[in-house]
Scaffold this motif. Structure first.
Motif, PDB file in Angstrom:
ATOM      1  N   ASP A   1      54.937  48.583   5.502  1.00  0.00           N
ATOM      2  CA  ASP A   1      53.473  48.493   5.487  1.00  0.00           C
ATOM      3  C   ASP A   1      53.019  47.064   5.776  1.00  0.00           C
ATOM      4  O   ASP A   1      52.057  46.829   6.525  1.00  0.00           O
ATOM      5  N   GLN A   2      53.714  46.096   5.189  1.00  0.00           N
ATOM      6  CA  GLN A   2      53.369  44.690   5.444  1.00  0.00           C
ATOM      7  C   GLN A   2      53.624  44.327   6.907  1.00  0.00           C
ATOM      8  O   GLN A   2      52.824  43.623   7.530  1.00  0.00           O
ATOM      9  N   LEU A   3      54.741  44.826   7.454  1.00  0.00           N
ATOM     10  CA  LEU A   3      55.058  44.532   8.851  1.00  0.00           C
ATOM     11  C   LEU A   3      53.968  45.061   9.776  1.00  0.00           C
ATOM     12  O   LEU A   3      53.499  44.371  10.685  1.00  0.00           O
ATOM     13  N   ILE A   4      53.556  46.298   9.536  1.00  0.00           N
ATOM     14  CA  ILE A   4      52.521  46.900  10.383  1.00  0.00           C
ATOM     15  C   ILE A   4      51.216  46.117  10.260  1.00  0.00           C
ATOM     16  O   ILE A   4      50.525  45.847  11.252  1.00  0.00           O
ATOM     17  N   ASP A   5      50.888  45.745   9.042  1.00  0.00           N
ATOM     18  CA  ASP A   5      49.644  44.993   8.827  1.00  0.00           C
ATOM     19  C   ASP A   5      49.682  43.654   9.552  1.00  0.00           C
ATOM     20  O   ASP A   5      48.696  43.244  10.202  1.00  0.00           O
ATOM     21  N   GLU A   6      50.804  42.960   9.479  1.00  0.00           N
ATOM     22  CA  GLU A   6      50.891  41.656  10.129  1.00  0.00           C
ATOM     23  C   GLU A   6      50.923  41.780  11.649  1.00  0.00           C
ATOM     24  O   GLU A   6      50.362  40.946  12.365  1.00  0.00           O
ATOM     25  N   ILE A   7      51.583  42.813  12.177  1.00  0.00           N
ATOM     26  CA  ILE A   7      51.596  43.029  13.624  1.00  0.00           C
ATOM     27  C   ILE A   7      50.190  43.330  14.129  1.00  0.00           C
ATOM     28  O   ILE A   7      49.754  42.803  15.177  1.00  0.00           O
TER      29      ILE A   7
END
Length: 433
Positions: free
Chosen positions: A269-275
């Motif tokens: 979830d954090q990866l998607i948010d940062e991307i």
């Protein structure tokens, strides 16, 4: 441009043909000017009529050879006064009979025919029909100066070549300068840069090729950004279903497995948010940001209060106002705090916010962890870069610090990893107020 299309370009439109023609034209003009200058200079070096005619005229003007020396002196003086020519009369035995004007070089025994004395101007020697010799030189005050000197002729030739070649060369270099400026702008990330195509020569075709290449690059980058943003957005749906499935199997799954799944979901979830955030910042490009006035001190204090653990906060002023995007600045501070918490190994985190004399704000976040090697202090801001030996279970995907730099640069500032006396790492963000 292909060979077939190049073959259809008229010869007159070829750039090298134009440059070559301009140089040939300049050389032709220079040759004409040089010929004119040489002719004028040669005319200035002549003694007037031919030496034979001059000898016949002198025989009529001067008294005969058997006249007294006084008569010959008087006749020579009258002629000198009228012609402004320094004269000297010699007998057939080359003895001086009379002279008028300035002293002239003596008649050389080697002078056997009429011509220049000693082989060159300005003194001439003429043999009269009766065997006498007349030596002469135009007086300085009566002699006309050459209409143009040799060095002046060279200067005119150089000026002609320069004036003839300058418009062509300057037109070429100006177009190349515009091309260079556009290439540099494209290299700096301004993908919408294009060049005005003028003419039909090699430079114009190069400008057209540049425009086509820039358009393709811009289209590819836009497509990549759109693909990344859409893929990140579409990942939200299966991620939500996985989270729901984990919640439904809460009573059935082993605690260790449930904890691992929860951690992986949070990381994804954090990866998607940062991307998604990085894609939005890239897509914004050079567009003017919609900033508002905000209290940076309160913003940093709120983010520090959200974090669990010991955080020592030191603010120089009760309120530091600046123009910015509150949502992005909150994310920047949060990423710095989470990075210090993740890699600080439980050590206290120190946050300081100061304003310098140059009206810049300095936000410093330090931890007491193992620190970052000096050789890696710039690379850690690259997307998806992780320090050698970093464990996967430490969390993080290598986008947090890259986002910090993007946000800082979006606000006209920057971030760097700095040296400090205590162990651990320390990040300093500099922002304008």
């Amino acid at each position: 441009m292909s060979e077939s299309s190049r073959a259809h370009v008229p010869w007159s439109q070829r750039l090298y043909v134009r440059i070559y023609a301009a140089m040939l034209l300049s050389l032709a003009v220079a040759a004409v000017l040089f010929a004119i200058a040489w002719q004028k200079n040669a005319e200035s070096r002549r003694i007037g009529p031919s030496l034979e005619s001059f000898a016949a005229f002198a025989a009529e003007v001067l008294p005969p050879a058997d006249a007294s020396a006084e008569e010959q002196q008087q006749a020579l003086a009258r002629w000198q006064a009228r012609s402004h020519t320094d004269l000297a009369l010699y007998s057939p035995q080359r003895k001086l009979i009379a002279e008028a004007g300035r002293d002239l070089p003596p008649l050389s025994p080697n002078q056997t025919a009429s011509g220049w004395l000693d082989g060159g101007p300005p003194v001439f020697a003429v043999e009269l029909p009766d065997g006498r010799w007349l030596v002469g030189q135009r007086s300085h005050h009566g002699r006309r100066k050459p209409p143009i000197s040799f060095f002046a002729a060279l200067g005119m030739i150089g000026l002609a070549v320069g004036l003839g070649a300058y418009p062509i060369v300057r037109r070429l270099t100006r177009r190349l300068e515009r091309l260079q400026t556009s290439v540099e702008a494209l290299g700096e990330g301004h993908l919408s840069t294009r060049i005005a195509v003028k003419g039909d020569d090699e430079v114009a075709r190069l400008a057209g090729s540049f425009n086509r290449s820039a358009a393709r690059i811009e289209a590819l980058v836009d497509a990549q950004k759109a693909l990344l943003a859409n893929a990140s957005h579409e990942l939200r749906s299966p991620l939500a279903r996985i989270r729901m499935a984990v919640e439904l199997m809460e009573t059935q799954a082993q605690p260790e497995m449930r904890e691992e799944l929860t951690r992986n979901i949070a990381e994804l979830d954090q990866l998607i948010d940062e991307i998604l955030l990085a894609s939005r910042l890239d897509a914004a490009g050079d567009a003017a940001p919609a900033f508002e006035t905000l209290d940076l001190t309160a913003l940093v204090a709120e983010e520090c209060a959200r974090q669990a653990g010991e955080i020592a906060v030191e603010f120089e002023a009760a309120a530091i106002d600046m123009m910015g995007d509150a949502r992005l600045l909150r994310r920047m501070v949060r990423n710095l705090l989470e990075n210090a918490k993740r890699y600080g190994e439980g050590s206290p985190i120190t946050v300081t916010l100061t304003r310098s004399a140059s009206s810049q704000v300095h936000l410093r976040v330090c931890d007491g962890g193992p620190g970052i090697p000096a050789a890696e202090r710039e690379r850690i801001f690259e997307p998806f870069y992780r320090l050698p030996g970093a464990r996967e279970r430490d969390g993080g995907v290598g986008l947090g610090l890259a986002l910090v730099r993007q946000i800082a640069q979006r606000h006209g500032g920057d971030v760097r990893c700095i040296e400090h006396a205590a162990p651990g790492s320390c990040f300093e963000v500099t922002l304008p107020t």
